[in-house]
Design an enzyme around this catalytic site. Structure first.
Site, PDB file in Angstrom:
ATOM      1  N   THR A  93       0.838  -1.211   0.000  1.00 30.29           N
ATOM      2  CA  THR A  93       0.000   0.000   0.000  1.00 30.29           C
ATOM      3  C   THR A  93       0.870   1.257   0.000  1.00 30.29           C
ATOM      4  O   THR A  93       0.603   2.215  -0.728  1.00 30.29           O
ATOM      5  CB  THR A  93      -0.936  -0.008   1.236  1.00 30.29           C
ATOM      6  N   CYS A 345     -18.871  -7.799   3.500  1.00 30.16           N
ATOM      7  CA  CYS A 345     -20.030  -7.498   4.334  1.00 30.16           C
ATOM      8  C   CYS A 345     -19.927  -6.058   4.827  1.00 30.16           C
ATOM      9  O   CYS A 345     -19.075  -5.740   5.638  1.00 30.16           O
ATOM     10  CB  CYS A 345     -20.085  -8.460   5.510  1.00 30.16           C
TER      11      CYS A 345
HETATM   12  N1  PLP Z   1      -2.098  -4.472  -4.209  1.00 27.87           N
HETATM   13  C1  PLP Z   1      -2.635  -5.685  -4.385  1.00 27.87           C
HETATM   14  C2  PLP Z   1      -2.948  -6.151  -5.777  1.00 27.87           C
HETATM   15  C3  PLP Z   1      -2.906  -6.507  -3.294  1.00 27.87           C
HETATM   16  O1  PLP Z   1      -3.466  -7.707  -3.489  1.00 27.87           O
HETATM   17  C4  PLP Z   1      -2.613  -6.019  -1.992  1.00 27.87           C
HETATM   18  C5  PLP Z   1      -2.945  -6.827  -0.807  1.00 27.87           C
HETATM   19  O2  PLP Z   1      -3.842  -7.656  -0.827  1.00 27.87           O
HETATM   20  C6  PLP Z   1      -2.023  -4.750  -1.863  1.00 27.87           C
HETATM   21  C7  PLP Z   1      -1.789  -4.002  -2.989  1.00 27.87           C
HETATM   22  C8  PLP Z   1      -1.669  -4.191  -0.517  1.00 27.87           C
HETATM   23  O3  PLP Z   1      -0.466  -4.746  -0.036  1.00 27.87           O
HETATM   24  P1  PLP Z   1      -0.102  -4.617   1.531  1.00 27.87           P
HETATM   25  O4  PLP Z   1      -0.986  -5.556   2.239  1.00 27.87           O
HETATM   26  O5  PLP Z   1       1.353  -5.020   1.618  1.00 27.87           O
HETATM   27  O6  PLP Z   1      -0.291  -3.205   1.903  1.00 27.87           O
END
Ligand code: PLP
Length: 406
Positions: A93, A345
């Site tokens: 993220t 949900c």
């Molecule tokens: N991008 C994608 C495609 C993801 O699947 C995820 C997590 O599920 C993220 C970003 C976020 O990653 P993080 O959990 O390391 O912040």
């Protein structure tokens, strides 16, 4: 509305807790993965023995700095790029936020962002926040199989576009986008190209030195490294303002004392992935295909979501008509099987996933979708057990379903 009452769901849950001694079958690897034993062994000393700060002048801290350098090299080897193009972040993220917001700060005269309708919230929510702040955001749609509309994408790129951010592979369906082609399109028009490759790294071989991708995000916990570590690849020469400011770490591109065990763990995980990417993904694909084909064969009114031929080898997203994903998950959980549902949900009602909605999956099917995501640690025995249980679960829920004509 869920047709299993809240009480029934709670009752299910308490039963699950007492029955929890059974072995867990983990098919939720797109949510997170087990830390590899080799990774865990490698990071152990960096908590209580070698806990120095890599920025310190003394040898005790310096030796940690050397390990970070080695990890950077291991990540770069997996991605096919130069170690100087890797910065460590706190998670996928953060990498996505840095890429998008850092590009917009570096190009203050451009106010347009192009993305897709099926991105993870780590990108989509950033874009929607930017829209609220006055930026122009365009979300490109997908077809029934989850494939991106490239003609629309090309049409949307203009002189005001600062960044094009399109995921490498979708976390819900596993559908892979033609990233090299999209990167070429962006570069040709002088637009920065970012890809969220959180689900793709370790599953798809990459050679970034030969691609036009400017920025690429990784998350450690999706490839058997710990949670709380990410990477942003920044191609040499790409203009990007730092998102996290403070200390001088990561060549001034990401401030904050390094998550040393996380970085070392991610380096080891990338080393393992580099060595075994082909054979492991072949095994995972064999298991995924067996699970998927048998479930589709044995459960009537079930269908695959996403492009069958162009998918991550570990992901299968299946819809079961007339029943709810949440109810299927609860029953799977009772047998110790972990998967995930395409419905979330929210405030008492079940919202079908934005990805399935963008693909135009019918309401009755979108509500009953389940994602199975496998890893190198799954076995054929686990797959066979799930194949056996799935028709039983689906039939039982259909008996209760008000949507099934009787
Ligand atoms: N991008 C994608 C495609 C993801 O699947 C995820 C997590 O599920 C993220 C970003 C976020 O990653 P993080 O959990 O390391 O912040």
């Amino acid at each position: 509305m869920s047709f299993l009452s809240r009480k029934t769901r709670i009752r299910h849950k308490s039963r699950i807790t007492t029955e929890n001694k059974m072995k867990t079958i983990y098919f939720d690897n797109n949510a997170t993965t087990k830390v590899a034993d080799e990774v865990f062994e490698e990071i152990k000393p960096y908590f209580c023995e070698l806990y120095g700060n890599p920025s310190s002048m003394h040898t005790f801290g310096g030796q940690v700095g050397i390990k970070i350098r080695e990890s950077r090299e291991k990540v770069a080897t997996l991605l096919g790029c130069d170690p100087s193009e890797i910065i460590f972040t706190g998670c996928g993220t953060e990498s996505d936020n840095t890429a998008i917001k850092g590009t917009l700060s570096a190009y203050p005269n451009k106010t347009k962002v192009i993305t897709s309708r099926v991105e993870h919230p780590a990108v989509l929510q950033v874009c929607r926040d930017l829209e609220n702040k006055g930026y122009t955001v365009v979300e490109i749609g997908v077809d029934k199989k989850g494939r991106l509309d490239l003609t629309e994408l090309a049409k949307q790129i203009d002189d005001n576009t600062a960044i094009l951010t399109i995921m490498y592979a979708n976390n819900e369906t596993g559908v892979i986008f033609p990233i090299d082609k999209i990167a070429e399109l962006a570069t040709g028009k002088g637009v920065v190209f970012h890809t969220d490759a959180v689900q793709a790294v370790g599953k798809i071989p990459m050679n970034l030195s030969k691609s036009n991708i400017d920025l690429l995000s990784i998350s450690g916990h999706k490839l058997h490294a710990p949670k709380g570590i990410g990477v942003l690849y920044i191609k040499k020469g790409t203009r990007l303002s730092p998102y996290m400011v403070g200390g001088h770490q990561e060549a001034g591109k990401r401030a904050g004392t390094e998550n040393v065990p996380g970085i070392i763990g991610l380096g080891r995980a990338c080393e393992l992935a580099t060595k075994k990417i082909k054979e492991e993904n072949e095994k995972v694909k064999y298991l995924r295909d067996k699970l998927e084909n048998e479930i589709l064969k044995r459960c009537p009114d079930s269908m695959l979501n996403g492009d069958k031929d162009n998918r991550l080898p570990n992901t299968s997203n299946i819809s079961f008509e007339f029943i709810e994903g949440e109810a299927i998950l609860l029953m799977l959980d009772k047998y110790g099987i972990c998967a995930s549902s395409g419905s979330a949900c929210t405030s008492g009602s079940l919202e079908p996933s934005h990805v399935l909605r963008a693909m135009g999956v019918p309401f009755t099917a979108a509500h009953g979708s389940i994602r199975f995501s496998l890893s190198r640690y799954n076995t054929e025995e686990e797959v066979d057990y799930t194949i056996e249980k799935m028709p039983e679960i689906v039939n039982r829920l259909r008996e209760l379903s008000p949507f099934v004509a009787r």
